[in-house]
Design a protein around this motif. Structure first.
Motif, short mmCIF file in Angstrom:
data_model
loop_
_atom_site.label_atom_id
_atom_site.label_comp_id
_atom_site.label_asym_id
_atom_site.label_seq_id
_atom_site.Cartn_x
_atom_site.Cartn_y
_atom_site.Cartn_z
N THR A 38 0.85 -1.19 0.00
CA THR A 38 0.00 0.00 0.00
C THR A 38 0.89 1.24 0.00
O THR A 38 2.00 1.20 0.54
CB THR A 38 -0.95 0.04 1.22
OG1 THR A 38 -1.82 1.15 1.09
CG2 THR A 38 -0.21 0.11 2.53
N ASP A 40 -0.64 4.23 0.84
CA ASP A 40 -1.36 5.23 1.62
C ASP A 40 -1.61 4.73 3.03
O ASP A 40 -1.58 3.54 3.30
CB ASP A 40 -2.65 5.68 0.94
CG ASP A 40 -3.70 4.59 0.85
OD1 ASP A 40 -3.39 3.42 1.14
OD2 ASP A 40 -4.84 4.91 0.50
N ASP A 42 -4.40 5.29 6.04
CA ASP A 42 -5.72 5.83 6.37
C ASP A 42 -5.80 6.05 7.88
O ASP A 42 -5.44 5.15 8.66
CB ASP A 42 -6.82 4.86 5.93
CG ASP A 42 -6.85 4.65 4.42
OD1 ASP A 42 -6.46 5.58 3.69
OD2 ASP A 42 -7.25 3.56 3.99
N ASN A 82 -6.45 14.85 2.23
CA ASN A 82 -5.19 14.13 2.04
C ASN A 82 -4.00 15.00 2.42
O ASN A 82 -4.02 16.22 2.27
CB ASN A 82 -5.01 13.75 0.56
CG ASN A 82 -6.10 12.84 0.07
OD1 ASN A 82 -6.60 11.99 0.81
ND2 ASN A 82 -6.48 12.99 -1.18
N ILE A 84 0.06 14.65 1.27
CA ILE A 84 0.92 13.90 0.37
C ILE A 84 2.38 14.24 0.65
O ILE A 84 2.72 15.41 0.87
CB ILE A 84 0.56 14.20 -1.10
CG1 ILE A 84 -0.89 13.79 -1.36
CG2 ILE A 84 1.52 13.51 -2.07
CD1 ILE A 84 -1.45 14.28 -2.68
N MET A 90 4.12 8.73 -0.78
CA MET A 90 3.18 8.28 0.26
C MET A 90 2.09 9.33 0.47
O MET A 90 2.31 10.52 0.30
CB MET A 90 3.92 8.04 1.58
CG MET A 90 4.92 6.90 1.54
SD MET A 90 4.18 5.27 1.35
CE MET A 90 3.23 5.13 2.84
N LYS A 91 0.92 8.81 0.85
CA LYS A 91 -0.24 9.69 1.08
C LYS A 91 -0.91 9.27 2.38
O LYS A 91 -1.04 8.08 2.68
CB LYS A 91 -1.22 9.56 -0.08
CG LYS A 91 -2.52 10.33 0.12
CD LYS A 91 -3.41 10.28 -1.12
CE LYS A 91 -4.06 8.95 -1.31
NZ LYS A 91 -5.11 8.96 -2.34
N VAL A 93 -4.55 9.65 4.19
CA VAL A 93 -5.95 10.04 4.04
C VAL A 93 -6.50 10.19 5.45
O VAL A 93 -6.59 9.21 6.19
CB VAL A 93 -6.76 9.00 3.23
CG1 VAL A 93 -8.20 9.48 3.07
CG2 VAL A 93 -6.11 8.73 1.88
#
Length: 187
Positions: A38, A40, A42, A82, A84, A90-91, A93
């Motif tokens: 992944t 991101d 969360d 978001n 970033i 990478m992000k 959320v």
């Protein structure tokens, strides 16, 4: 920056300011199930308008991209925004806690090992399962069902199925049917 370093720094940043958060999504799911790739992270978070300066300080430009307008709107409407990290891709959320499941993720959050030597606040597995079922029902991405099946297979002793059924029932009958299918799939 590697994903593990990014995740460790993110947790450190959030905890340095005593922000009330819980990791959700694939990162939290992996702590109960099996690893998968992944890019991101969360995070369900309790944020008010007064917290936006803190978020801006934690994720400064040019190291991070953060739209304060989007963050303000997310706080106002209890939705998401978001952050970033352009150099790593990478992000984060951020889901501003609003619905009952998100509130429960914060209220019942658990301290979990997410990396060797790194602990973070994570959603309880019951809420993760219901959210994953809900996301599947909205977009039909099989990764959500695979994540739930892995959690049920690997960590059955940590999951209260009565709670999952109650939360799923509160979210709609179709989630109960989907839960039964995933339980059967998990064996």
């Amino acid at each position: 920056m590697r994903a593990s370093e990014f995740l460790s720094r993110l947790v450190s940043k959030l905890e340095s300011r005593d922000l009330r958060y819980a990791l959700v999504g694939s990162i939290a799911t992996m702590s109960y199930g099996e690893p998968r790739a992944t890019l991101d992270v969360d995070v369900v978070i309790a944020l008010g308008a007064a917290d936006l300066d803190t978020i801006s300080e934690l994720f400064p430009t040019p190291d991070f991209y953060l739209s304060l307008d989007a963050a303000r709107e997310a706080v106002r409407t209890a939705t998401q925004f978001n952050v970033i990290h352009p150099s790593s891709g990478m992000k984060v959320v951020f889901f501003v806690a609003g619905d009952p499941i998100e509130q429960s993720q914060l209220d019942r959050r658990l301290r979990r090992a997410i990396l060797p030597g790194v602990e973070a606040w994570c959603s309880p597995p019951e809420e993760l399962i219901v959210k994953k079922l809900s996301y599947y029902s909205m977009g039909s991405s099989d990764k959500h069902l695979r994540d739930v099946a892995a959690m049920l297979r690997i960590s059955p002793h940590q999951i209260d199925l009565r709670t999952v059924r109650r939360l799923a029932s509160d979210s709609g009958a179709s989630l109960l049917d989907l839960l039964d299918q995933v339980i059967e799939r998990a064996g």
